[in-house]
Scaffold this motif. Sequence first.
Motif, PDB file in Angstrom:
ATOM      1  N   ARG A  17       0.741  -1.290  -0.007  1.00  0.00           N
ATOM      2  CA  ARG A  17      -0.103   0.004   0.008  1.00  0.00           C
ATOM      3  C   ARG A  17       0.743   1.168  -0.005  1.00  0.00           C
ATOM      4  O   ARG A  17       1.915   1.428   0.651  1.00  0.00           O
ATOM      5  CB  ARG A  17      -0.904   0.043   1.275  1.00  0.00           C
ATOM      6  CG  ARG A  17      -1.772   1.136   1.459  1.00  0.00           C
ATOM      7  CD  ARG A  17      -2.624   1.341   2.513  1.00  0.00           C
ATOM      8  NE  ARG A  17      -3.604   0.027   2.606  1.00  0.00           N
ATOM      9  CZ  ARG A  17      -4.550  -0.283   3.276  1.00  0.00           C
ATOM     10  NH1 ARG A  17      -4.374   0.405   4.588  1.00  0.00           N
ATOM     11  NH2 ARG A  17      -5.378  -1.164   3.013  1.00  0.00           N
ATOM     12  N   ALA A  18       0.568   2.370  -0.763  1.00  0.00           N
ATOM     13  CA  ALA A  18       1.219   3.439  -1.057  1.00  0.00           C
ATOM     14  C   ALA A  18       1.209   4.148   0.227  1.00  0.00           C
ATOM     15  O   ALA A  18       0.157   4.461   0.824  1.00  0.00           O
ATOM     16  CB  ALA A  18       0.800   4.204  -2.271  1.00  0.00           C
ATOM     17  N   GLN A  19       2.273   4.772   0.869  1.00  0.00           N
ATOM     18  CA  GLN A  19       2.260   5.377   2.214  1.00  0.00           C
ATOM     19  C   GLN A  19       1.623   6.865   1.928  1.00  0.00           C
ATOM     20  O   GLN A  19       2.160   7.519   1.030  1.00  0.00           O
ATOM     21  CB  GLN A  19       3.701   5.560   2.703  1.00  0.00           C
ATOM     22  CG  GLN A  19       3.825   6.040   3.894  1.00  0.00           C
ATOM     23  CD  GLN A  19       5.317   5.919   4.535  1.00  0.00           C
ATOM     24  OE1 GLN A  19       6.113   5.519   3.995  1.00  0.00           O
ATOM     25  NE2 GLN A  19       5.519   6.550   5.868  1.00  0.00           N
ATOM     26  N   GLN A  20       0.845   7.153   2.804  1.00  0.00           N
ATOM     27  CA  GLN A  20      -0.091   8.331   2.721  1.00  0.00           C
ATOM     28  C   GLN A  20       1.101   9.499   3.122  1.00  0.00           C
ATOM     29  O   GLN A  20       1.982   9.199   4.146  1.00  0.00           O
ATOM     30  CB  GLN A  20      -0.933   8.558   3.560  1.00  0.00           C
ATOM     31  CG  GLN A  20      -2.122   7.704   3.295  1.00  0.00           C
ATOM     32  CD  GLN A  20      -2.704   7.962   1.669  1.00  0.00           C
ATOM     33  OE1 GLN A  20      -2.792   9.114   1.506  1.00  0.00           O
ATOM     34  NE2 GLN A  20      -3.264   6.911   1.025  1.00  0.00           N
ATOM     35  N   PRO A  21       1.289  10.764   2.274  1.00  0.00           N
ATOM     36  CA  PRO A  21       2.110  11.839   2.894  1.00  0.00           C
ATOM     37  C   PRO A  21       1.633  12.368   4.196  1.00  0.00           C
ATOM     38  O   PRO A  21       0.426  12.263   4.571  1.00  0.00           O
ATOM     39  CB  PRO A  21       1.960  12.748   1.886  1.00  0.00           C
ATOM     40  CG  PRO A  21       0.865  12.493   0.994  1.00  0.00           C
ATOM     41  CD  PRO A  21       0.464  10.973   1.211  1.00  0.00           C
ATOM     42  N   PRO A  22       2.630  12.775   4.931  1.00  0.00           N
ATOM     43  CA  PRO A  22       2.050  13.451   6.237  1.00  0.00           C
ATOM     44  C   PRO A  22       1.175  14.608   6.160  1.00  0.00           C
ATOM     45  O   PRO A  22       1.538  15.514   5.021  1.00  0.00           O
ATOM     46  CB  PRO A  22       3.354  13.904   6.873  1.00  0.00           C
ATOM     47  CG  PRO A  22       4.422  13.822   5.742  1.00  0.00           C
ATOM     48  CD  PRO A  22       4.164  13.131   4.727  1.00  0.00           C
ATOM     49  N   VAL A  23       0.426  14.978   6.877  1.00  0.00           N
ATOM     50  CA  VAL A  23      -0.614  16.026   7.055  1.00  0.00           C
ATOM     51  C   VAL A  23      -0.156  17.151   7.699  1.00  0.00           C
ATOM     52  O   VAL A  23       0.135  16.921   8.941  1.00  0.00           O
ATOM     53  CB  VAL A  23      -2.065  15.465   7.524  1.00  0.00           C
ATOM     54  CG1 VAL A  23      -2.889  16.843   7.623  1.00  0.00           C
ATOM     55  CG2 VAL A  23      -2.618  14.766   6.716  1.00  0.00           C
ATOM     56  N   GLU A 228      -6.087  20.930   9.261  1.00  0.00           N
ATOM     57  CA  GLU A 228      -5.069  20.736   8.152  1.00  0.00           C
ATOM     58  C   GLU A 228      -5.082  22.075   7.301  1.00  0.00           C
ATOM     59  O   GLU A 228      -5.743  22.792   7.127  1.00  0.00           O
ATOM     60  CB  GLU A 228      -5.670  19.743   7.162  1.00  0.00           C
ATOM     61  CG  GLU A 228      -4.738  19.091   6.269  1.00  0.00           C
ATOM     62  CD  GLU A 228      -5.171  18.309   5.238  1.00  0.00           C
ATOM     63  OE1 GLU A 228      -4.691  17.953   4.230  1.00  0.00           O
ATOM     64  OE2 GLU A 228      -6.268  17.722   5.594  1.00  0.00           O
ATOM     65  N   SER A 230      -2.405  23.854   3.818  1.00  0.00           N
ATOM     66  CA  SER A 230      -1.809  23.635   2.736  1.00  0.00           C
ATOM     67  C   SER A 230      -1.420  24.981   2.380  1.00  0.00           C
ATOM     68  O   SER A 230      -1.694  25.979   2.645  1.00  0.00           O
ATOM     69  CB  SER A 230      -2.611  22.993   1.887  1.00  0.00           C
ATOM     70  OG  SER A 230      -3.687  24.025   1.394  1.00  0.00           O
TER      71      SER A 230
END
Length: 234
Positions: A17-23, A228, A230
Motif C-alpha cells: 500500500r502506498a504510504q500516505q504523505p504526512p498532513v 489541516e 496547505s
Amino acid sequence: MVALTGALAGALAFPARAQQPPVSSIRVTGDARVTARPDRVQIDVGVRTRAPTSQQAATQNARQVDAVLAAVRKATAGAAVLKTISYSLNPDYRYHPGGGEPTLEGYTAANVVQVTLDDLAKIGSVIDSATLAGANHIQGIQFTLRDQDAVRAEALREAANRARAEADVLAATLGLKVVRVLSVEESSPRVVPLRVYAASARAEAGAVPTPVEAGTLDVTADVTLSVEVSPAAR
C-alpha cells in the motif's frame, strides 16, 4: 497441502500500500467568557443550639428549625425549595491547661437548611425572617442560573469561533490556508457561581432589611482545534 511457486506465486502477491504523505496541521485554542445576571439564589441558613444534654440540644434545635422553616415559607409565599444539607450533634469539652481528662460541658446541635429561591428581591426578607425566627448562622449565599444551557451554548460558540479565527489568522500569516478541521476538543463550559459568605447573625425587629446584591456570573469555555493546512494559492 499445495505450495504456490514460481510465476503463479508472484501473480498472487498483493502490492504494498502506498504510504500516505504526512498532513500539515496547526493546533489552536480559543477561550470565551460570557457574563450573565443570576436568576436563582441558594441561601444556607443554620441553627446552632447548646444544652447540658444531647436530647435537650436536639429538641431545642428542632424547635428553632421548625420556626425558621415556617418563617421562610411565609416570607416566600411557599415559593422556596427547602432542603436540609447538614446536621450534627456533638459533645462540647473543656480542656485543662495542665492536662488530664477534659470536662464535658454540654452538647451542640447544628442544622443547616438550604433555601433555593428564584425571586432575588426577597433575599433580604428571607434572611431577616429566618434570623428573627431563630436562625443564628447564615452559612453562605450562592447565586446561579435556572437555565444554564443557553449561556453555556453561547460561551461554547464564542470559543469555537475564536479558535477558528485564530487558525485562519495564523495560517494566513504563514502563507497557508485552512483545508479542513481534523479534530475538536472542548472543555465543558463552566458556570462560576457567585458566592457571598456571611457570619453568624441575629436580626432585630424593626432593623433595616439586609441588603444583598446579586452581581453577575461568569461562564467560561475552551475549544481546541486541530486543522489541516496547505500552501495558499498565489
